[in-house]
Write an enzyme that holds these catalytic residues in place. Structure first.
Site, PDB file in Angstrom:
ATOM      1  N   LYS A 114     -18.528  -1.622 -53.239  1.00  0.00           N
ATOM      2  CA  LYS A 114     -17.255  -1.010 -52.862  1.00  0.00           C
ATOM      3  C   LYS A 114     -16.728  -1.559 -51.542  1.00  0.00           C
ATOM      4  O   LYS A 114     -15.513  -1.748 -51.382  1.00  0.00           O
ATOM      5  CB  LYS A 114     -17.395   0.509 -52.814  1.00  0.00           C
ATOM      6  CG  LYS A 114     -17.565   1.131 -54.201  1.00  0.00           C
ATOM      7  CD  LYS A 114     -17.566   2.642 -54.164  1.00  0.00           C
ATOM      8  CE  LYS A 114     -17.678   3.202 -55.573  1.00  0.00           C
ATOM      9  NZ  LYS A 114     -17.683   4.682 -55.594  1.00  0.00           N
ATOM     10  N   LYS A 197     -18.502   0.237 -69.407  1.00  0.00           N
ATOM     11  CA  LYS A 197     -19.000   1.608 -69.512  1.00  0.00           C
ATOM     12  C   LYS A 197     -17.841   2.597 -69.459  1.00  0.00           C
ATOM     13  O   LYS A 197     -16.907   2.439 -68.666  1.00  0.00           O
ATOM     14  CB  LYS A 197     -19.972   1.884 -68.360  1.00  0.00           C
ATOM     15  CG  LYS A 197     -20.639   3.250 -68.410  1.00  0.00           C
ATOM     16  CD  LYS A 197     -21.602   3.408 -67.248  1.00  0.00           C
ATOM     17  CE  LYS A 197     -22.241   4.796 -67.251  1.00  0.00           C
ATOM     18  NZ  LYS A 197     -23.152   4.981 -66.083  1.00  0.00           N
ATOM     19  N   LYS A 200     -14.947   8.135 -65.931  1.00  0.00           N
ATOM     20  CA  LYS A 200     -13.906   9.099 -65.572  1.00  0.00           C
ATOM     21  C   LYS A 200     -12.775   8.445 -64.795  1.00  0.00           C
ATOM     22  O   LYS A 200     -11.675   8.976 -64.726  1.00  0.00           O
ATOM     23  CB  LYS A 200     -14.524  10.240 -64.753  1.00  0.00           C
ATOM     24  CG  LYS A 200     -15.424  11.167 -65.558  1.00  0.00           C
ATOM     25  CD  LYS A 200     -15.958  12.317 -64.728  1.00  0.00           C
ATOM     26  CE  LYS A 200     -17.081  11.909 -63.831  1.00  0.00           C
ATOM     27  NZ  LYS A 200     -17.730  13.055 -63.154  1.00  0.00           N
TER      28      LYS A 200
END
Length: 334
Positions: A114, A197, A200
């Protein structure tokens, strides 16, 4: 007979959990609560590492807890609570941070990924110390077993290292937890991009099956799921990722073997196969959805249950924290 202790949790990062959360976590948790003294948390403190609207975060936290219960995590059999309701999580995280190396924390894959993607100035310190808070979550309850996916394995290794380091430096204090890595078949992929994958945070809603979706919407997404031009229902993760993903979902929710499903749909094509899968998904999700929405219609009762469970969790967590403070040399409050 004293049951071994288990801990796990999920972030309240969306209004609804998705089928990957259900198959990869909730279905397994539901089974494990019979054989373990289980602690399941909605880890809202971890969610603070991303920007949140305060009112939305509170709503997502309740919705996540309601879905835990609706999926079969029973507050009378397991301890189901909101992470921030037990202050010992934050307190132990600070204590553990003092025995965590800077380089050690910086090597955590999620932080590296990140920070490389968004840059150092856009990456907060909370994300850097996220694995230490996760270690505190686990170690507070003298946890024996932690069910996790492959992407969390590195964090569990850090947790074990910190437990062993603390025990070596200050005396036996923590149980060193054992990770239980979810089997590969628990990994669910995006319906529109079956090499990624299901998440959300997916860019497109079309590839995600949400627990709280209307049944007709879930069925429509399945009927539009990406497959291939072969027209044969068979499992081959490399050559047929879309069909293989649908087979995994079908097998997980129906309790059947993939080979048996392949045999059933031999020569019948993808239309029949998808229709059958849609029926299985709707049959599984509809009672969960109805129960979750009923719980959310009475937030006062839901909050009461969560508060009661947080009290049970705190009674265990505070004993561990007291031992930690004592062994580190902090002055006892009289």
């Amino acid at each position: 007979m004293i049951k071994p202790r288990l801990y796990s949790g999920m972030q309240p990062s969306a209004d609804s959990l998705q089928i990957g959360n259900y198959i990869g976590a909730l279905m397994q948790w539901r089974e494990l609560q019979d054989s373990y003294d289980a602690y399941f948390s909605v880890v809202d403190l971890h969610a603070l590492t991303q920007p949140n609207d305060p009112a939305e975060l509170r709503a997502k936290t309740r919705r996540t807890a309601a879905q835990y219960i609706a999926a079969g995590i029973e507050p009378s059999r397991s301890t189901l609570y909101v992470q921030s309701h037990v202050s010992a999580h934050s307190e132990l995280a600070w204590a553990l941070s003092t025995i965590t190396g800077f380089g050690e924390a910086g090597r955590m894959t999620q932080f590296k990924d990140k920070s490389a993607r968004y840059g150092a100035d856009a990456t907060n310190v909370g994300l850097f110390t996220y694995p230490v808070l996760m270690a505190a979550d686990i170690l507070l309850y003298q946890t024996d077993v932690v069910p996790v996916g492959d992407d969390q394995k590195q964090h569990i290794e850090l947790t074990r290292d910190l437990a062993e380091r603390f025990n070596s430096r200050y005396g036996q204090t923590f149980t060193v937890p054992t990770p239980v890595i979810q089997r590969d078949t628990a990994r669910i992929y995006d319906l529109q991009n079956p090499t990624a994958k299901m998440s959300k945070s997916a860019e497109s809603d079309a590839g995600v099956l949400w627990l709280l979706d209307e049944p007709s919407k879930s069925a429509k997404k399945i009927m539009r799921a990406v497959t291939d031009s072969e027209g044969v229902v068979r499992f081959d993760r490399e050559a047929k990722p879309g069909v293989s993903n649908l087979l995994v979902i079908y097998a997980a929710l129906s309790g059947r073997q993939i080979a048996a499903i392949e045999d059933e749909y031999a020569g019948r094509g993808y239309g029949d196969f998808k229709k059958g899968l849609a029926e299985v998904v709707v049959s599984e999700f509809e009672p969960v959805r109805e129960r979750a929405l009923a719980l959310l219609d009475d937030t006062a009762e839901l909050d009461r249950v969560l508060a009661e469970n947080a009290g049970r969790a705190a009674s265990v967590a505070n004993r561990t924290l007291s031992d930690v403070y004592d062994r580190m040399g902090l002055l006892r409050r009289v």
